[in-house]
Design an enzyme around this catalytic site. Structure first.
Site, PDB file in Angstrom:
ATOM      1  N   LYS A 217     -20.481 -20.665  26.171  1.00 29.30           N
ATOM      2  CA  LYS A 217     -21.074 -19.649  27.049  1.00 29.30           C
ATOM      3  C   LYS A 217     -20.102 -18.488  27.274  1.00 29.30           C
ATOM      4  O   LYS A 217     -20.475 -17.314  27.212  1.00 29.30           O
ATOM      5  CB  LYS A 217     -21.455 -20.289  28.388  1.00 29.30           C
ATOM      6  CG  LYS A 217     -21.848 -19.317  29.470  1.00 29.30           C
ATOM      7  CD  LYS A 217     -23.156 -18.632  29.148  1.00 29.30           C
ATOM      8  CE  LYS A 217     -23.474 -17.545  30.162  1.00 29.30           C
ATOM      9  NZ  LYS A 217     -24.749 -16.894  29.926  1.00 29.30           N
ATOM     10  N   CYS A 271     -22.014 -10.727  34.516  1.00 30.43           N
ATOM     11  CA  CYS A 271     -21.693 -11.734  33.501  1.00 30.43           C
ATOM     12  C   CYS A 271     -20.637 -11.220  32.537  1.00 30.43           C
ATOM     13  O   CYS A 271     -19.539 -11.760  32.454  1.00 30.43           O
ATOM     14  CB  CYS A 271     -22.964 -12.098  32.725  1.00 30.43           C
ATOM     15  SG  CYS A 271     -24.297 -12.625  33.796  1.00 30.43           S
TER      16      CYS A 271
HETATM   17  N1  SAJ Z   1     -23.799  -2.431  27.331  1.00 34.43           N
HETATM   18  C1  SAJ Z   1     -23.237  -1.345  26.692  1.00 34.43           C
HETATM   19  N2  SAJ Z   1     -23.451  -1.192  25.354  1.00 34.43           N
HETATM   20  C2  SAJ Z   1     -24.203  -2.077  24.638  1.00 34.43           C
HETATM   21  C3  SAJ Z   1     -24.760  -3.195  25.286  1.00 34.43           C
HETATM   22  C4  SAJ Z   1     -24.534  -3.347  26.645  1.00 34.43           C
HETATM   23  O1  SAJ Z   1     -22.554  -0.516  27.308  1.00 34.43           O
HETATM   24  O2  SAJ Z   1     -24.370  -1.845  23.431  1.00 34.43           O
HETATM   25  C5  SAJ Z   1     -23.566  -2.618  28.772  1.00 34.43           C
HETATM   26  C6  SAJ Z   1     -24.860  -2.589  29.601  1.00 34.43           C
HETATM   27  O3  SAJ Z   1     -25.244  -1.278  29.870  1.00 34.43           O
HETATM   28  C7  SAJ Z   1     -24.433  -3.350  30.830  1.00 34.43           C
HETATM   29  C8  SAJ Z   1     -23.466  -4.391  30.266  1.00 34.43           C
HETATM   30  O4  SAJ Z   1     -23.065  -3.913  29.000  1.00 34.43           O
HETATM   31  O5  SAJ Z   1     -23.752  -2.508  31.728  1.00 34.43           O
HETATM   32  C9  SAJ Z   1     -24.040  -5.773  30.128  1.00 34.43           C
HETATM   33  O6  SAJ Z   1     -25.369  -5.710  29.617  1.00 34.43           O
HETATM   34  P1  SAJ Z   1     -25.906  -6.709  28.502  1.00 34.43           P
HETATM   35  O7  SAJ Z   1     -27.291  -6.335  28.171  1.00 34.43           O
HETATM   36  O8  SAJ Z   1     -24.950  -6.772  27.368  1.00 34.43           O
HETATM   37  O9  SAJ Z   1     -25.798  -8.143  29.178  1.00 34.43           O
HETATM   38  P2  SAJ Z   1     -26.293  -8.819  30.559  1.00 34.43           P
HETATM   39  O10 SAJ Z   1     -25.131  -8.826  31.486  1.00 34.43           O
HETATM   40  O11 SAJ Z   1     -27.567  -8.281  31.053  1.00 34.43           O
HETATM   41  O12 SAJ Z   1     -26.595 -10.301  30.017  1.00 34.43           O
HETATM   42  C10 SAJ Z   1     -25.604 -10.993  29.283  1.00 34.43           C
HETATM   43  C11 SAJ Z   1     -26.244 -11.548  27.994  1.00 34.43           C
HETATM   44  N3  SAJ Z   1     -25.213 -12.066  27.110  1.00 34.43           N
HETATM   45  C12 SAJ Z   1     -25.132 -11.700  25.809  1.00 34.43           C
HETATM   46  O13 SAJ Z   1     -25.869 -10.886  25.309  1.00 34.43           O
HETATM   47  C13 SAJ Z   1     -24.075 -12.344  25.003  1.00 34.43           C
HETATM   48  C14 SAJ Z   1     -27.250 -12.639  28.366  1.00 34.43           C
HETATM   49  O14 SAJ Z   1     -27.775 -13.253  27.205  1.00 34.43           O
HETATM   50  C15 SAJ Z   1     -26.583 -13.700  29.250  1.00 34.43           C
HETATM   51  O15 SAJ Z   1     -27.513 -14.703  29.641  1.00 34.43           O
HETATM   52  C16 SAJ Z   1     -26.068 -13.021  30.493  1.00 34.43           C
HETATM   53  O16 SAJ Z   1     -25.073 -12.042  30.095  1.00 34.43           O
HETATM   54  C17 SAJ Z   1     -25.445 -14.078  31.390  1.00 34.43           C
HETATM   55  O17 SAJ Z   1     -26.106 -14.477  32.362  1.00 34.43           O
HETATM   56  O18 SAJ Z   1     -24.345 -14.564  31.088  1.00 34.43           O
END
Ligand code: SAJ
Length: 458
Positions: A217, A271
């Site tokens: 995880k 997360c």
């Molecule tokens: N972000 C970027 N650029 C990207 C992708 C995301 O700047 O290309 C930023 C987003 O804007 C945000 C942050 O990263 O601020 C996190 O967003 P996210 O969509 O990457 O992730 P979360 O926090 O919504 O959810 C993540 C997910 N983990 C992965 O994709 C590996 C989700 O599957 C998990 O269940 C969740 O964390 C968790 O609960 O751990």
């Protein structure tokens, strides 16, 4: 009766993960007792309402409460399976020491009602070794029970770790269809947990040991953080070289083995910006890359504040619209949001010149009070504001055509309008003055959500 052979389930922590999980388990026909420390949360759920925003969750909770399959309370009751989904933040001690107090408190309350044959599953994102700590905490108060890994014979209790992987906005869908890693304290524990998840998960459930599942995880979220850091670093390099980072990434991603993620104003949420620290804390000498990625992503917020501030200063007559406060697109979650930090910092610096557009917020968070900044809608922003700073790529903003942005000064931190070149290089003097300035810690504003990660659920 259908429910006769099904286990009674207790879900501890009715937050973003716990409540949807409880509802999905209840939908599969199992009787679920949800437990939360907040009486308000418990009352809301027992009325068939919800305290968080999540697609389709309201209808599902209403249905399972009406059918008598889900009810909530503040005390843990006897059950056959206990699912723990409580927060695991870190201490703000400079060391990012994981705070396991919620997990251990949950273990203590489960221990009081535990009976032979029960299964305990930890779902909270946790440092490696936490599931065993949970087991040891229970062993300390229930010497009458044989716990897995501590006794030679068949244990009375099964204990496993099974993290969620869901994305906000798609939680019900992903809870059901994503694959799951199920880590048992012993292989027998994993098999018992597997039987339980098979009742409501359609994705593939893969069994392993608890420590590997815990690390898996953390690795998933650290992997994403490192990759976002690469994109964010590229965007800073592109700013320094006066290049359009979106154009460069778009072209590089045409390579069959290159898939660069999107830069943004930093990494938010509860997360990705937290979980990598659990790996770093567990192996500080072995994690220069993961630690550096965290730093790169945190520093991107400073970079955006610096560039945005310089832009406001170099356009003294213009009103400035900050587009978005959420931590990512199309959600109403404002916790640990870099967009919110950037906008609040600009509001404090430039007062009434700053306007905020956030379709997912009914009002501005408290830190905007007294700054003079106001909330406006996107149409007003397009009419009145000469400077547009895109902080979140909500669909509403992406849909604004180039013609309506013509003549505006745009700083697009998300590539929402990648058809329009961003601002060019700003004066190094302005940037060096701004970079390094302390960014205030995000408030715990949860206007549209009545609970936060540290209050209830993950
Ligand atoms: N972000 C970027 N650029 C990207 C992708 C995301 O700047 O290309 C930023 C987003 O804007 C945000 C942050 O990263 O601020 C996190 O967003 P996210 O969509 O990457 O992730 P979360 O926090 O919504 O959810 C993540 C997910 N983990 C992965 O994709 C590996 C989700 O599957 C998990 O269940 C969740 O964390 C968790 O609960 O751990």
């Amino acid at each position: 009766m259908r429910g006769e052979n099904l286990p009674q389930v207790s879900v501890i922590g009715l937050g973003y993960i716990g409540l949807p999980t409880a509802a999905v388990i209840a939908r599969a026909g199992m009787r679920v007792h949800g437990v939360d420390v907040s009486q308000a949360v418990v009352d809301t759920i027992n009325r068939g309402d919800i305290h968080i925003e999540e697609v389709d969750l309201d209808g599902l909770v209403q249905a399972v409460v009406q059918r008598g399959l889900l009810r909530a309370g503040t005390e843990v009751e006897t059950a056959d399976v206990f699912v723990i989904a409580v927060p695991t933040p870190f201490h703000r001690d400079g060391q990012h020491t994981p705070d396991l107090s919620y997990v251990l408190a949950a273990a203590e309350s489960v221990a009081k009602v535990l009976k032979a044959g029960d299964t305990i599953i930890l779902e909270s994102t946790s440092p490696v070794g936490t599931t065993e700590q949970l087991r040891d905490a229970i062993a300390a108060v229930r010497s009458d029970l044989a716990l897995p890994g501590l006794t030679a014979g068949t244990p009375d209790i099964a204990i496993a770790y099974c993290p969620e992987r869901v994305l906000p906005g798609r939680i019900l869908e992903e809870l059901t269809h994503n694959d799951r890693s199920i880590g048992g304290v012993t292989p027998r524990c994993a098999r018992k947990a597997l039987t339980f998840y098979k009742r409501f998960v359609r994705g593939t459930c893969v069994t392993t040991d608890a420590r590997s599942a815990e690390m898996t995880k953390l690795v998933e979220n650290a992997y994403r953080d490192v990759n976002i850091a690469f994109a964010n670093e590229l965007s800073v390099v592109a700013d320094a070289m006066d290049l359009d980072v979106w154009e460069v990434i778009r072209l590089a991603n045409r390579h069959p083995r290159v898939n660069i993620l999107s830069p943004g104003p930093g990494v938010g949420g509860h997360c990705i910006a937290v979980d990598p620290w659990f790996i770093v804390h567990g192996a500080p000498q072995e994690t220069p890359l993961i630690r550096t990625a965290r730093g790169v992503n945190d520093n991107k917020i400073h970079h955006v504040i610096a560039r945005a501030s310089a832009l406001v200063e170099t356009n003294p007559q213009a009103r400035v619209a900050c587009l978005g406060l959420a931590f990512k697109a199309n959600i109403d979650d404002f916790r640990e949001s870099p967009a919110r930090l950037v906008a609040a910092t600009l509001a404090r610096r430039f007062g009434e010149r700053i306007a905020i557009v956030e379709p997912f917020a009914a009002e501005l968070p408290p830190e905007f009070e007294g700054t003079g900044a106001t909330q406006i809608d996107i149409d007003t922003a397009l009419e009145d504001c000469g400077v547009l700073i895109v902080l979140v790529d909500h669909d509403l903003f992406k849909s604004v055509p180039l013609a309506e942005r013509a003549g505006k000064v745009v700083y697009d931190t998300r590539g929402a309008w990648a058809d329009q070149p961003g601002v060019g290089a700003l004066s190094c003097e302005v940037l060096s003055r701004e970079v390094g300035e302390a960014v205030p810690e995000a408030g715990r504003w949860a206007q549209t959500r009545t609970t936060s990660r540290t209050a209830s659920g993950t």
